[in-house]
Design a protein around this motif. Structure first.
Motif, PDB file in Angstrom:
ATOM      1  N   ARG A 184       0.959  -1.341  -0.188  1.00 36.30           N
ATOM      2  CA  ARG A 184      -0.101  -0.022   0.038  1.00 36.30           C
ATOM      3  C   ARG A 184       0.997   1.302  -0.138  1.00 36.30           C
ATOM      4  O   ARG A 184       2.190   1.149   0.170  1.00 36.30           O
ATOM      5  N   PRO A 185       0.287   2.195  -0.221  1.00 33.88           N
ATOM      6  CA  PRO A 185       1.255   3.632  -0.325  1.00 33.88           C
ATOM      7  C   PRO A 185       1.926   3.799   0.982  1.00 33.88           C
ATOM      8  O   PRO A 185       0.947   3.498   2.026  1.00 33.88           O
ATOM      9  N   THR A 186       3.295   4.276   0.920  1.00 31.46           N
ATOM     10  CA  THR A 186       3.592   4.519   2.136  1.00 31.46           C
ATOM     11  C   THR A 186       3.311   5.687   2.709  1.00 31.46           C
ATOM     12  O   THR A 186       3.246   6.989   2.131  1.00 31.46           O
ATOM     13  N   GLU A 187       3.297   5.827   4.056  1.00 30.63           N
ATOM     14  CA  GLU A 187       2.840   6.840   4.763  1.00 30.63           C
ATOM     15  C   GLU A 187       3.986   7.491   5.335  1.00 30.63           C
ATOM     16  O   GLU A 187       4.901   6.666   5.926  1.00 30.63           O
ATOM     17  N   THR A 188       4.301   8.930   5.604  1.00 30.60           N
ATOM     18  CA  THR A 188       5.581   9.598   6.015  1.00 30.60           C
ATOM     19  C   THR A 188       5.141  10.399   7.006  1.00 30.60           C
ATOM     20  O   THR A 188       4.193  10.968   6.960  1.00 30.60           O
ATOM     21  N   ILE A 189       6.087   9.951   8.111  1.00 26.41           N
ATOM     22  CA  ILE A 189       5.797  10.869   9.602  1.00 26.41           C
ATOM     23  C   ILE A 189       7.273  11.259  10.051  1.00 26.41           C
ATOM     24  O   ILE A 189       8.325  10.819   9.954  1.00 26.41           O
ATOM     25  N   ASP A 190       6.942  12.579  10.328  1.00 28.83           N
ATOM     26  CA  ASP A 190       8.275  13.389  10.711  1.00 28.83           C
ATOM     27  C   ASP A 190       7.743  13.864  12.093  1.00 28.83           C
ATOM     28  O   ASP A 190       7.181  15.079  12.377  1.00 28.83           O
ATOM     29  N   LEU A 191       8.288  13.119  13.237  1.00 31.27           N
ATOM     30  CA  LEU A 191       7.866  13.635  14.540  1.00 31.27           C
ATOM     31  C   LEU A 191       8.414  14.969  14.789  1.00 31.27           C
ATOM     32  O   LEU A 191       7.894  15.810  15.702  1.00 31.27           O
ATOM     33  N   LYS A 192       9.577  15.386  14.466  1.00 31.60           N
ATOM     34  CA  LYS A 192      10.258  16.689  14.858  1.00 31.60           C
ATOM     35  C   LYS A 192       9.390  17.872  14.303  1.00 31.60           C
ATOM     36  O   LYS A 192       9.370  18.657  15.036  1.00 31.60           O
ATOM     37  N   LYS A 193       8.889  17.712  13.336  1.00 30.46           N
ATOM     38  CA  LYS A 193       7.833  18.628  12.619  1.00 30.46           C
ATOM     39  C   LYS A 193       6.418  18.620  13.473  1.00 30.46           C
ATOM     40  O   LYS A 193       5.971  19.773  13.753  1.00 30.46           O
ATOM     41  N   GLN A 194       6.115  17.569  13.702  1.00 39.22           N
ATOM     42  CA  GLN A 194       4.786  17.504  14.537  1.00 39.22           C
ATOM     43  C   GLN A 194       4.744  18.131  15.839  1.00 39.22           C
ATOM     44  O   GLN A 194       3.983  18.656  16.580  1.00 39.22           O
ATOM     45  N   LEU A 195       6.056  18.079  16.193  1.00 39.80           N
ATOM     46  CA  LEU A 195       6.615  18.496  17.820  1.00 39.80           C
ATOM     47  C   LEU A 195       7.362  19.544  17.821  1.00 39.80           C
ATOM     48  O   LEU A 195       8.177  19.616  18.676  1.00 39.80           O
ATOM     49  N   LYS A 196       7.142  20.452  16.743  1.00 40.79           N
ATOM     50  CA  LYS A 196       7.938  21.553  16.666  1.00 40.79           C
ATOM     51  C   LYS A 196       8.002  22.494  17.830  1.00 40.79           C
ATOM     52  O   LYS A 196       9.244  22.884  18.182  1.00 40.79           O
ATOM     53  N   HIS A 197       7.223  22.506  18.698  1.00 42.52           N
ATOM     54  CA  HIS A 197       7.379  23.275  19.867  1.00 42.52           C
ATOM     55  C   HIS A 197       8.198  22.716  20.848  1.00 42.52           C
ATOM     56  O   HIS A 197       8.825  23.555  21.786  1.00 42.52           O
ATOM     57  N   LEU A 198       8.376  21.633  20.809  1.00 47.36           N
ATOM     58  CA  LEU A 198       9.488  20.801  21.718  1.00 47.36           C
ATOM     59  C   LEU A 198      10.933  20.699  21.156  1.00 47.36           C
ATOM     60  O   LEU A 198      11.896  20.663  21.938  1.00 47.36           O
ATOM     61  N   TYR A 199      10.965  20.772  19.880  1.00 42.42           N
ATOM     62  CA  TYR A 199      12.389  20.776  19.155  1.00 42.42           C
ATOM     63  C   TYR A 199      12.890  21.818  18.461  1.00 42.42           C
ATOM     64  O   TYR A 199      13.783  21.619  17.934  1.00 42.42           O
ATOM     65  N   ASN A 200      12.083  22.952  18.524  1.00 44.17           N
ATOM     66  CA  ASN A 200      12.505  24.375  18.021  1.00 44.17           C
ATOM     67  C   ASN A 200      12.171  25.487  18.771  1.00 44.17           C
ATOM     68  O   ASN A 200      11.308  26.416  18.271  1.00 44.17           O
ATOM     69  N   PRO A 201      12.613  25.523  20.051  1.00 36.61           N
ATOM     70  CA  PRO A 201      12.474  26.687  20.652  1.00 36.61           C
ATOM     71  C   PRO A 201      13.190  27.920  20.200  1.00 36.61           C
ATOM     72  O   PRO A 201      13.953  27.875  19.480  1.00 36.61           O
ATOM     73  N   PRO A 202      12.954  29.103  20.970  1.00 36.58           N
ATOM     74  CA  PRO A 202      13.399  30.467  20.452  1.00 36.58           C
ATOM     75  C   PRO A 202      14.877  30.308  20.868  1.00 36.58           C
ATOM     76  O   PRO A 202      15.380  29.688  21.711  1.00 36.58           O
ATOM     77  N   VAL A 203      15.724  30.902  19.846  1.00 36.32           N
ATOM     78  CA  VAL A 203      17.129  31.241  20.142  1.00 36.32           C
ATOM     79  C   VAL A 203      17.348  32.099  21.324  1.00 36.32           C
ATOM     80  O   VAL A 203      16.926  33.371  21.186  1.00 36.32           O
ATOM     81  N   GLY A 204      17.980  31.889  22.195  1.00 35.97           N
ATOM     82  CA  GLY A 204      18.332  32.769  23.240  1.00 35.97           C
ATOM     83  C   GLY A 204      17.388  33.115  24.253  1.00 35.97           C
ATOM     84  O   GLY A 204      17.495  34.072  25.144  1.00 35.97           O
TER      85      GLY A 204
END
Length: 209
Positions: free
Chosen positions: A4-24
C-alpha cells in the motif's frame, strides 16, 4: 510485507514546539510521555562508553525505521540524539567534573513502536553488526512534564549563559528542580561531524516541579 502507499511521519515537525524553541529566549513547555531507545552510562560525553552507546542507539533506530517501512508501509524520520545529564554528587555537575557525570543517551520513537518489535530488531542487529553496547539498549518511556527550554547555538562548552536563563525563568516563576531527579536534558539537532561548532544547534531543557 504490505502493499500500500507509504505513509510518511516526521515527529520533529509534529512536535515543533518541543524541538525548535526560540534562540536565546527561555520558554515554558509541557513535555508529555514519550517512548525512547535508551542507553545509560557514566563519564565523559565524548568518551568510549558514550561513543559506543550512540553507535548502538543509531543502529537500532535505523533498523526499526527500515523494518517498519517494509512491514507496515510507514516511513518515519529517525529523531535526533538526546541526552539526560546528572550526577550523584551534583557538585561534580556544577563544577564540570565530567568523569563523575551520569548520562542517558536516547532517541525518541513513534507511538506504534512496541517492546516486541524493539526486541526483534535488536536480535537482527546483533546478527548483522553487533555493536559493543547493543546489550545496553533498552526501550522505556519518559514523561518530563513542565519544563523550561531554550535553543543554544554554538559549542556545548558555551551553553552556560543559556542554562542560566532557563534556571532563572524557573526560579522567578516560583518553581524548583533537583538536578539528580529533574535531569538536565539536551537535544542535539546538528551532526558535529558535518557542522562547524559555532553553528551547532542544541535544545537545552530543564524539567521542574
Amino acid at each position: 510485507m504490505v502493499d500500500r502507499p507509504t505513509e510518511t511521519i516526521d515527529l520533529k515537525k509534529q512536535l515543533k514546539h518541543l524541538y525548535n524553541p526560540p534562540v536565546g529566549k527561555a520558554v515554558f513547555v509541557e513535555v508529555p510521555e514519550f517512548s525512547y531507545l535508551m542507553v545509560d552510562g557514566r563519564g565523559l560525553p565524548d568518551g568510549p562508553d558514550a561513543i559506543a552507546a550512540i553507535e548502538a542507539l543509531y543502529s537500532v533506530a535505523y533498523a526499526l525505521k527500515f523494518s517498519v517501512k517494509k512491514e507496515q508501509a510507514i516511513d518515519f524520520s529517525v529523531m535526533p540524539l538526546e541526552g539526560l545529564w546528572w550526577s550523584n554528587n551534583m557538585d561534580d555537575f556544577v563544577h564540570t567534573n565530567k568523569a563523575g557525570w551520569l548520562w542517558t543517551y536516547m532517541i525518541m520513537q513513534p507511538e506504534f513502536i512496541t517492546h516486541a518489535l524493539v526486541e526483534k530488531v535488536i536480535d537482527e542487529v546483533r546478527k548483522k553488526k553487533n555493536p559493543p553496547a547493543l546489550g545496553k539498549v533498552r526501550f522505556a518511556s519518559l514523561a518530563e512534564g513542565m519544563s523550561a527550554q531554550i535553543m543554544h547555538i554554538g559549542p556545548y562548552s558555551e551553553e552556560g549563559p543559556n542554562i542560566e536563563k532557563i534556571h532563572r525563568l524557573i526560579k522567578e516563576s516560583g518553581h524548583t528542580f533537583e538536578g539528580a531527579r529533574q535531569k538536565h536534558h539536551e537535544i542535539y539537532l546538528s551532526d558535529p561531524r558535518r557542522t562547524a561548532p559555532e553553528k551547532w544547534k542544541t535544545v537545552v531543557r530543564q524539567p521542574y516541579v
